[in-house]
Design an enzyme around this catalytic site. Sequence first.
Site, PDB file in Angstrom:
ATOM      1  N   LEU A   1      73.072  31.744  52.861  1.00 13.55           N
ATOM      2  CA  LEU A   1      73.895  30.574  53.211  1.00 13.55           C
ATOM      3  C   LEU A   1      74.708  30.847  54.468  1.00 13.55           C
ATOM      4  CD1 LEU A   1      75.023  29.249  49.693  1.00 13.55           C
ATOM      5  CD2 LEU A   1      73.053  28.556  51.068  1.00 13.55           C
TER       6      LEU A   1
ATOM      7  N   ILE B   1      63.026  24.453  56.991  1.00 13.07           N
ATOM      8  CA  ILE B   1      61.642  24.473  56.473  1.00 13.07           C
ATOM      9  C   ILE B   1      61.655  24.973  55.030  1.00 13.07           C
ATOM     10  CG2 ILE B   1      59.257  25.181  56.902  1.00 13.07           C
ATOM     11  CD1 ILE B   1      60.116  25.883  59.773  1.00 13.07           C
TER      12      ILE B   1
ATOM     13  N   TYR C   1      65.360  36.119  70.181  1.00 13.62           N
ATOM     14  CA  TYR C   1      64.814  35.559  68.926  1.00 13.62           C
ATOM     15  C   TYR C   1      63.336  35.911  68.780  1.00 13.62           C
ATOM     16  CZ  TYR C   1      62.430  32.128  65.989  1.00 13.62           C
ATOM     17  OH  TYR C   1      61.596  31.536  65.060  1.00 13.62           O
TER      18      TYR C   1
ATOM     19  N   LYS D   1      61.274  38.239  66.019  1.00 16.24           N
ATOM     20  CA  LYS D   1      60.184  37.734  65.154  1.00 16.24           C
ATOM     21  C   LYS D   1      58.905  38.550  65.386  1.00 16.24           C
ATOM     22  CE  LYS D   1      60.217  34.618  62.703  1.00 16.24           C
ATOM     23  NZ  LYS D   1      60.577  34.510  61.260  1.00 16.24           N
TER      24      LYS D   1
ATOM     25  N   THR E   1      56.119  32.615  64.209  1.00 13.62           N
ATOM     26  CA  THR E   1      56.260  31.525  65.168  1.00 13.62           C
ATOM     27  C   THR E   1      55.320  31.697  66.368  1.00 13.62           C
ATOM     28  OG1 THR E   1      57.830  30.667  66.824  1.00 13.62           O
ATOM     29  CG2 THR E   1      58.232  32.885  66.065  1.00 13.62           C
ATOM     30  N   ASP E   2      54.992  30.578  67.008  1.00 16.45           N
ATOM     31  CA  ASP E   2      54.167  30.639  68.228  1.00 16.45           C
ATOM     32  C   ASP E   2      54.898  31.362  69.359  1.00 16.45           C
ATOM     33  OD1 ASP E   2      56.057  28.652  68.777  1.00 16.45           O
ATOM     34  OD2 ASP E   2      54.587  27.075  69.202  1.00 16.45           O
ATOM     35  N   GLU E   3      56.233  31.471  69.235  1.00 18.88           N
ATOM     36  CA  GLU E   3      57.011  32.064  70.336  1.00 18.88           C
ATOM     37  C   GLU E   3      56.693  33.540  70.546  1.00 18.88           C
ATOM     38  OE1 GLU E   3      61.027  30.956  70.772  1.00 18.88           O
ATOM     39  OE2 GLU E   3      60.686  28.912  70.069  1.00 18.88           O
TER      40      GLU E   3
HETATM   41  P1  NAD Z   1      66.867  27.654  59.548  1.00 20.22           P
HETATM   42  O1  NAD Z   1      67.765  28.322  60.528  1.00 20.22           O
HETATM   43  O2  NAD Z   1      66.987  26.200  59.334  1.00 20.22           O
HETATM   44  O3  NAD Z   1      67.011  28.361  58.131  1.00 20.22           O
HETATM   45  C1  NAD Z   1      67.113  29.744  57.973  1.00 20.22           C
HETATM   46  C2  NAD Z   1      67.599  30.026  56.568  1.00 20.22           C
HETATM   47  O4  NAD Z   1      67.651  31.454  56.373  1.00 20.22           O
HETATM   48  C3  NAD Z   1      69.007  29.502  56.284  1.00 20.22           C
HETATM   49  O5  NAD Z   1      69.063  28.868  55.029  1.00 20.22           O
HETATM   50  C4  NAD Z   1      69.874  30.761  56.282  1.00 20.22           C
HETATM   51  O6  NAD Z   1      71.007  30.661  55.444  1.00 20.22           O
HETATM   52  C5  NAD Z   1      68.880  31.797  55.772  1.00 20.22           C
HETATM   53  N1  NAD Z   1      69.226  33.171  56.166  1.00 20.22           N
HETATM   54  C6  NAD Z   1      69.603  33.580  57.413  1.00 20.22           C
HETATM   55  N2  NAD Z   1      69.876  34.897  57.389  1.00 20.22           N
HETATM   56  C7  NAD Z   1      69.643  35.328  56.118  1.00 20.22           C
HETATM   57  C8  NAD Z   1      69.718  36.585  55.478  1.00 20.22           C
HETATM   58  N3  NAD Z   1      70.107  37.687  56.135  1.00 20.22           N
HETATM   59  N4  NAD Z   1      69.420  36.667  54.158  1.00 20.22           N
HETATM   60  C9  NAD Z   1      69.037  35.551  53.477  1.00 20.22           C
HETATM   61  N5  NAD Z   1      68.961  34.332  54.025  1.00 20.22           N
HETATM   62  C10 NAD Z   1      69.251  34.219  55.337  1.00 20.22           C
HETATM   63  O7  NAD Z   1      65.390  28.045  59.999  1.00 20.22           O
HETATM   64  P2  NAD Z   1      64.037  27.195  59.927  1.00 20.22           P
HETATM   65  O8  NAD Z   1      63.919  26.374  61.136  1.00 20.22           O
HETATM   66  O9  NAD Z   1      63.938  26.585  58.592  1.00 20.22           O
HETATM   67  O10 NAD Z   1      62.971  28.384  60.057  1.00 20.22           O
HETATM   68  C11 NAD Z   1      62.534  29.084  58.889  1.00 20.22           C
HETATM   69  C12 NAD Z   1      61.563  30.179  59.298  1.00 20.22           C
HETATM   70  O11 NAD Z   1      60.451  29.613  59.963  1.00 20.22           O
HETATM   71  C13 NAD Z   1      62.150  31.210  60.271  1.00 20.22           C
HETATM   72  O12 NAD Z   1      61.633  32.467  59.919  1.00 20.22           O
HETATM   73  C14 NAD Z   1      61.616  30.776  61.639  1.00 20.22           C
HETATM   74  O13 NAD Z   1      61.490  31.876  62.481  1.00 20.22           O
HETATM   75  C15 NAD Z   1      60.256  30.211  61.232  1.00 20.22           C
HETATM   76  N6  NAD Z   1      59.729  29.162  62.123  1.00 20.22           N
HETATM   77  C16 NAD Z   1      60.480  28.071  62.422  1.00 20.22           C
HETATM   78  C17 NAD Z   1      59.940  27.051  63.211  1.00 20.22           C
HETATM   79  C18 NAD Z   1      60.751  25.827  63.573  1.00 20.22           C
HETATM   80  O14 NAD Z   1      60.292  25.041  64.391  1.00 20.22           O
HETATM   81  N7  NAD Z   1      61.907  25.585  62.988  1.00 20.22           N
HETATM   82  C19 NAD Z   1      58.631  27.174  63.703  1.00 20.22           C
HETATM   83  C20 NAD Z   1      57.882  28.327  63.384  1.00 20.22           C
HETATM   84  C21 NAD Z   1      58.451  29.308  62.576  1.00 20.22           C
HETATM   85  O1  DAU Z   2      58.068  27.136  68.561  1.00 20.47           O
HETATM   86  C1  DAU Z   2      58.598  27.467  67.309  1.00 20.47           C
HETATM   87  C2  DAU Z   2      60.090  27.629  67.444  1.00 20.47           C
HETATM   88  O2  DAU Z   2      60.616  26.329  67.656  1.00 20.47           O
HETATM   89  C3  DAU Z   2      60.744  28.308  66.240  1.00 20.47           C
HETATM   90  O3  DAU Z   2      60.253  29.602  66.112  1.00 20.47           O
HETATM   91  C4  DAU Z   2      62.269  28.313  66.390  1.00 20.47           C
HETATM   92  O4  DAU Z   2      62.867  28.808  65.215  1.00 20.47           O
HETATM   93  C5  DAU Z   2      62.732  26.879  66.622  1.00 20.47           C
HETATM   94  O5  DAU Z   2      64.137  26.873  66.835  1.00 20.47           O
HETATM   95  C6  DAU Z   2      62.018  26.258  67.813  1.00 20.47           C
HETATM   96  O6  DAU Z   2      62.396  26.903  69.048  1.00 20.47           O
HETATM   97  P1  DAU Z   2      62.583  26.064  70.406  1.00 20.47           P
HETATM   98  O7  DAU Z   2      63.417  26.868  71.311  1.00 20.47           O
HETATM   99  O8  DAU Z   2      61.288  25.569  70.919  1.00 20.47           O
HETATM  100  O9  DAU Z   2      63.377  24.795  69.801  1.00 20.47           O
HETATM  101  P2  DAU Z   2      64.686  24.010  70.286  1.00 20.47           P
HETATM  102  O10 DAU Z   2      64.826  22.850  69.354  1.00 20.47           O
HETATM  103  O11 DAU Z   2      65.857  24.896  70.469  1.00 20.47           O
HETATM  104  O12 DAU Z   2      64.231  23.473  71.705  1.00 20.47           O
HETATM  105  C7  DAU Z   2      63.080  22.680  71.877  1.00 20.47           C
HETATM  106  C8  DAU Z   2      62.922  22.412  73.365  1.00 20.47           C
HETATM  107  O13 DAU Z   2      64.000  21.562  73.782  1.00 20.47           O
HETATM  108  C9  DAU Z   2      63.027  23.644  74.236  1.00 20.47           C
HETATM  109  O14 DAU Z   2      62.159  23.485  75.350  1.00 20.47           O
HETATM  110  C10 DAU Z   2      64.468  23.655  74.714  1.00 20.47           C
HETATM  111  C11 DAU Z   2      64.804  22.188  74.793  1.00 20.47           C
HETATM  112  N1  DAU Z   2      66.204  21.803  74.516  1.00 20.47           N
HETATM  113  C12 DAU Z   2      66.776  22.277  73.382  1.00 20.47           C
HETATM  114  C13 DAU Z   2      68.075  21.923  73.067  1.00 20.47           C
HETATM  115  C14 DAU Z   2      68.749  22.461  71.816  1.00 20.47           C
HETATM  116  C15 DAU Z   2      66.866  20.948  75.376  1.00 20.47           C
HETATM  117  O15 DAU Z   2      66.317  20.498  76.391  1.00 20.47           O
HETATM  118  N2  DAU Z   2      68.140  20.587  75.043  1.00 20.47           N
HETATM  119  C16 DAU Z   2      68.798  21.058  73.945  1.00 20.47           C
HETATM  120  O16 DAU Z   2      69.982  20.718  73.726  1.00 20.47           O
END
Ligand code: NAD
Ligand code: DAU
Length: 350
Positions: free
Chosen positions: A40, A17, A155, A159, A130-132
């Site tokens: 990184l 993101i 996780y 958060k 996050t919604d989690e």
């Molecule tokens: P991601 O894992 O793709 O990216 C995380 C980034 O943070 C990476 O570039 C990593 O190198 C960096 N990072 C990790 N530890 C660090 C540290 N100690 N210092 C500096 N940088 C560090 O994650 P994402 O999916 O892009 O999520 C970004 C943010 O959004 C997170 O805070 C996550 O909780 C939140 N979020 C994600 C989702 C989702 O669906 N992916 C949804 C809601 C909220």
């Molecule tokens: O809801 C927001 C969150 O969404 C963020 O805060 C997290 O950073 C992000 O990783 C994500 O968490 P989820 O656990 O929902 O995402 P994930 O992609 O790991 O899994 C999505 C759904 O799919 C979940 O119900 C678990 C399932 N899953 C996941 C993987 C990796 C599978 O069934 N098979 C898989 O191999």
Amino acid sequence: MAVDLKSVLVTGGAGFIGNNFVRFFLKRHGDTEVINLDKLTYAGNLESLRDIEGNHHYHFYKGDISDAAFVKRLFNEWHFDAVVNFAAESHVDRSILGPQVFIDTNVRGTMTLLEAAREFEVGRFLQVSTDEVYGSLGSTGKFTETNGLSPNSPYSASKTSADMLARAWWKTFGVPALITRCSNNYGPYQFPEKFIPLMIINALQDKELPVYGDGKNVRDWIFADDHCEAIEAVLENGRVGEVYNIGGGNEVENIELAKLILAKLGKPESLLKFVTDRPGHDRRYAMDSTKIERELGWRPNRSFEQGIEETIRWYVENQKWWHRIVSGEYQNYYKLQYEERPSWSNLRKG
Ligand code: NAD
Ligand code: DAU
């Protein structure tokens, strides 16, 4: 614009993101200096930012948000108007297998940034959450900002802790913190351990698609750019001390999503494989975004149909980007996918 943003610190800008946000923000704020601080880790990837490397308003620093001395030097150099904290360990599965780093980065790292924001009197501090944090829903209802917090994984507990720190630093020290809580993001540049890219990439390689449990868990999907736009709206015009929920309004069962991806790629459903469920697996998430819609006029732009097409196309056209990751450079990725997951069933006692 409610706040004057000459310089903005984006942490975790090399992640999924974060890199979408950096690109989006530079496009929309031509005169703002955007500083990307990223450790990184395995999830951070500068390849995702190649197209903006030449932008004179973009500055990259490699570092850890929990390294107080480093963070202080950076704040002293830039005197940021705002901080957007994306940096985190973000994968639930990894938090089950190794929680410590989630506490180090997501909890201690956030506190380190809040302390720097306090010392250097940052104008806005946006904690990307996050919604989690709300836990799991039954088959009806949606999370609102007034819901209690009931995180179920290491996780989401980390958060939630970070959210509580942001709140406390606002209430106690007056750090102008805002919290956004978003549902599941998808789109270009997502690390292939996450559900949607994993399913696309495995299908493209004719590998099994691992579906946890009965596949009927529901997630509320939002295109990453829509999330970026919501963050921008909160950063500029949100009320300090408030929480804003952000949802895509697209609830889909995992199994239906996996089947949709297979159909779009012309692959057979025989690739689906039901595997050991994730311990503590939340059943359903759904976000009520009424508050951000009413107060800030934000709404998601992408329909799920459009967004998933675009995302699949991106992974088809950018095989070089993900091939480097899945070809073995990141051993952890394969260990997680094929070796460690079966041991989950032994983790939960009682
Ligand atoms: P991601 O894992 O793709 O990216 C995380 C980034 O943070 C990476 O570039 C990593 O190198 C960096 N990072 C990790 N530890 C660090 C540290 N100690 N210092 C500096 N940088 C560090 O994650 P994402 O999916 O892009 O999520 C970004 C943010 O959004 C997170 O805070 C996550 O909780 C939140 N979020 C994600 C989702 C989702 O669906 N992916 C949804 C809601 C909220
Ligand atoms: O809801 C927001 C969150 O969404 C963020 O805060 C997290 O950073 C992000 O990783 C994500 O968490 P989820 O656990 O929902 O995402 P994930 O992609 O790991 O899994 C999505 C759904 O799919 C979940 O119900 C678990 C399932 N899953 C996941 C993987 C990796 C599978 O069934 N098979 C898989 O191999």
